[in-house]
Scaffold this motif. Structure first.
Motif, PDB file in Angstrom:
ATOM      1  N   VAL A  24       0.737  -1.216   0.037  1.00 46.48           N
ATOM      2  CA  VAL A  24      -0.078  -0.028   0.034  1.00 46.48           C
ATOM      3  C   VAL A  24       0.698   1.107   0.038  1.00 46.48           C
ATOM      4  N   VAL A  25       0.410   2.161  -0.712  1.00 41.99           N
ATOM      5  CA  VAL A  25       1.109   3.650  -0.829  1.00 41.99           C
ATOM      6  C   VAL A  25       0.038   4.782  -0.607  1.00 41.99           C
ATOM      7  N   HIS A  62       5.714   4.967   0.610  1.00 40.48           N
ATOM      8  CA  HIS A  62       5.473   3.547   0.520  1.00 40.48           C
ATOM      9  C   HIS A  62       5.056   3.084   2.020  1.00 40.48           C
ATOM     10  N   LEU A  63       3.880   2.574   2.560  1.00 38.38           N
ATOM     11  CA  LEU A  63       3.334   2.332   3.729  1.00 38.38           C
ATOM     12  C   LEU A  63       3.826   1.144   4.462  1.00 38.38           C
ATOM     13  N   ALA A 105      12.016   5.026  -4.285  1.00 41.16           N
ATOM     14  CA  ALA A 105      12.694   6.131  -4.562  1.00 41.16           C
ATOM     15  C   ALA A 105      13.231   6.968  -3.389  1.00 41.16           C
ATOM     16  N   PRO A 106      13.923   6.269  -2.718  1.00 39.04           N
ATOM     17  CA  PRO A 106      14.454   6.914  -1.300  1.00 39.04           C
ATOM     18  C   PRO A 106      15.066   8.264  -1.514  1.00 39.04           C
ATOM     19  N   GLN A 111      13.119   7.634   3.611  1.00 35.77           N
ATOM     20  CA  GLN A 111      13.469   6.300   2.879  1.00 35.77           C
ATOM     21  C   GLN A 111      12.284   5.572   2.285  1.00 35.77           C
ATOM     22  N   GLU A 112      11.106   6.108   2.736  1.00 33.35           N
ATOM     23  CA  GLU A 112       9.790   5.517   2.163  1.00 33.35           C
ATOM     24  C   GLU A 112       9.103   5.889   0.867  1.00 33.35           C
ATOM     25  N   HIS A 113       9.955   6.981   0.595  1.00 36.53           N
ATOM     26  CA  HIS A 113       9.486   7.616  -0.864  1.00 36.53           C
ATOM     27  C   HIS A 113       9.336   6.737  -1.953  1.00 36.53           C
ATOM     28  N   ALA A 114       8.471   6.731  -2.834  1.00 37.56           N
ATOM     29  CA  ALA A 114       8.479   5.961  -3.840  1.00 37.56           C
ATOM     30  C   ALA A 114       7.497   6.625  -5.021  1.00 37.56           C
ATOM     31  N   VAL A 115       7.838   6.214  -6.176  1.00 39.43           N
ATOM     32  CA  VAL A 115       7.018   6.920  -7.419  1.00 39.43           C
ATOM     33  C   VAL A 115       6.520   5.841  -8.118  1.00 39.43           C
TER      34      VAL A 115
END
Length: 147
Positions: A24-25, A62-63, A105-106, A111-115
């Motif tokens: 899940v995001v 990113h959860l 995409a940390p 660090q939880e960043h995503a695209v």
């Protein structure tokens, strides 16, 4: 002519790490006009991608393994000068169902960043997908009040 040698200063490229279902995001919403007032659901514009580094992408958090308090803290601090109005959680399966991909995409301190990537280049096609994502998304979650 030979390719230039990498320098010691050049960072190694980060490997691409796919985020697959059932992950899940969450999409942070910083504009109040991206939320339907009557239903508290996101408008399609909340999901439209931005063009960044030669591709269209939608930034998400990113959860998996990320505590709820941390998600809200990230949402409040990622865009200085902007107010976090809400977030909307989205199953990565919904992304995949529209031939999109989600990759890690940390960033520093995030660090939880995503695209979400693999968006079509045509704006009308992007809008169609954004409508579908918004339709299938749940209600927006409002940030808890900070004491």
């Amino acid at each position: 002519m030979a390719a230039p040698e990498p320098t010691a200063d050049a960072p190694d490229p980060q490997p691409i790490v796919r985020i697959d279902p059932p992950s899940v995001v969450s999409r942070f919403i910083y504009e109040s006009d991206k939320i339907f007032k009557a239903t508290q659901k996101p408008k399609p514009g909340a999901f439209l991608p931005e063009y960044y580094e030669n591709r269209h992408e939608t930034s998400v958090c990113h959860l998996d393994g990320c505590a709820d308090d941390r998600v809200w803290q990230l949402g409040r601090t990622r865009r200085p000068g902007k107010t976090l109005h809400a977030r909307v959680d989205l199953d990565v399966q919904q992304v995949v169902d529209h031939s999109l991909s989600c990759i890690s995409a940390p960033e520093e301190d995030f660090q939880e960043h995503a695209v979400v990537i693999d968006w079509p280049d045509e704006k009308e096609e992007q809008k169609k997908i954004a409508v579908e994502l918004a339709t299938r998304a749940g209600e927006c979650k409002r940030p808890p009040t900070v004491a």
